[in-house]
Design a protein around this motif. Structure first.
Motif, PDB file in Angstrom:
ATOM      1  N   VAL A 196      35.217  41.416  45.761  1.00  0.00           N
ATOM      2  CA  VAL A 196      35.865  42.544  45.921  1.00  0.00           C
ATOM      3  C   VAL A 196      35.627  43.118  47.375  1.00  0.00           C
ATOM      4  O   VAL A 196      36.595  43.641  47.867  1.00  0.00           O
ATOM      5  N   GLN A 207      37.966  41.531  49.898  1.00  0.00           N
ATOM      6  CA  GLN A 207      39.168  41.758  49.328  1.00  0.00           C
ATOM      7  C   GLN A 207      40.046  40.502  48.839  1.00  0.00           C
ATOM      8  O   GLN A 207      41.156  40.175  48.935  1.00  0.00           O
ATOM      9  N   HIS A 245      40.979  42.624  43.911  1.00  0.00           N
ATOM     10  CA  HIS A 245      40.996  44.301  43.946  1.00  0.00           C
ATOM     11  C   HIS A 245      40.179  44.776  43.150  1.00  0.00           C
ATOM     12  O   HIS A 245      39.383  45.690  43.590  1.00  0.00           O
ATOM     13  N   SER A 246      39.559  44.108  41.773  1.00  0.00           N
ATOM     14  CA  SER A 246      38.503  44.819  41.069  1.00  0.00           C
ATOM     15  C   SER A 246      38.202  43.791  40.221  1.00  0.00           C
ATOM     16  O   SER A 246      38.669  42.803  39.929  1.00  0.00           O
ATOM     17  N   GLN A 253      41.336  42.001  38.275  1.00  0.00           N
ATOM     18  CA  GLN A 253      42.440  42.233  38.812  1.00  0.00           C
ATOM     19  C   GLN A 253      42.566  41.923  40.184  1.00  0.00           C
ATOM     20  O   GLN A 253      41.927  42.116  41.127  1.00  0.00           O
ATOM     21  N   HIS A 254      43.889  40.691  40.626  1.00  0.00           N
ATOM     22  CA  HIS A 254      43.926  40.172  41.899  1.00  0.00           C
ATOM     23  C   HIS A 254      44.180  41.276  42.881  1.00  0.00           C
ATOM     24  O   HIS A 254      43.928  41.414  43.959  1.00  0.00           O
ATOM     25  N   ARG A 255      45.634  42.123  42.580  1.00  0.00           N
ATOM     26  CA  ARG A 255      45.987  43.050  43.487  1.00  0.00           C
ATOM     27  C   ARG A 255      46.162  43.983  42.576  1.00  0.00           C
ATOM     28  O   ARG A 255      46.152  44.331  41.177  1.00  0.00           O
ATOM     29  N   PRO A 256      46.303  45.222  42.988  1.00  0.00           N
ATOM     30  CA  PRO A 256      46.546  46.615  42.319  1.00  0.00           C
ATOM     31  C   PRO A 256      47.577  46.556  41.348  1.00  0.00           C
ATOM     32  O   PRO A 256      47.769  47.121  40.265  1.00  0.00           O
ATOM     33  N   GLU A 257      48.826  45.913  41.802  1.00  0.00           N
ATOM     34  CA  GLU A 257      49.916  45.718  40.887  1.00  0.00           C
ATOM     35  C   GLU A 257      49.984  44.785  39.984  1.00  0.00           C
ATOM     36  O   GLU A 257      50.739  44.642  39.040  1.00  0.00           O
ATOM     37  N   SER A 258      48.845  43.702  40.103  1.00  0.00           N
ATOM     38  CA  SER A 258      48.860  42.494  39.151  1.00  0.00           C
ATOM     39  C   SER A 258      48.312  43.097  37.911  1.00  0.00           C
ATOM     40  O   SER A 258      47.537  43.993  37.541  1.00  0.00           O
ATOM     41  N   VAL A 308      45.693  42.950  34.704  1.00  0.00           N
ATOM     42  CA  VAL A 308      44.332  42.558  34.394  1.00  0.00           C
ATOM     43  C   VAL A 308      44.063  41.559  33.770  1.00  0.00           C
ATOM     44  O   VAL A 308      44.643  41.391  32.607  1.00  0.00           O
TER      45      VAL A 308
END
Length: 94
Positions: free
Chosen positions: A40, A43, A46-47, A59-64, A66
């Motif tokens: 994380v 980067q 993402h989380s 989560q790889h990217r904010p929009e991907s 979980v």
């Protein structure tokens, strides 16, 4: 074609190469947490959150979506896969 020996994996040309550092023990939650923090922080994820069940929500990217990883071993395996991907794509661009 010969089959890879135990502890080895096959690469593109069918030649068996040693697997990346086979484990002698299962990773701890602390080790998985350290890898999650590094991924994380840099980067690469993402989380990454440890659930009360011992599963990891990543989560790889904010929009991907979980993903649910089943325990510390899966989290450390994900870190190894990400590292491997970085190393192989870096070598391709040289």
């Amino acid at each position: 074609m010969a089959r890879p020996r135990s502890g080895h994996r096959s690469c593109h040309g069918g030649i068996a190469i040693p697997a990346r550092h086979p484990r002698t023990h299962a990773p701890s939650i602390a080790e998985a947490g350290a890898w999650a923090d590094v991924l994380v922080h840099h980067q690469l994820l993402h989380s990454a959150v440890l659930a009360p069940t011992g599963q990891w929500l990543v989560q790889h990217r904010p929009e991907s979506p979980v993903r649910v990883l089943d325990g510390a071993t899966a989290m450390v395996d994900l870190a190894a896969d990400i590292q491997h991907h970085i190393r192989t794509t870096r070598n391709d661009t040289r």
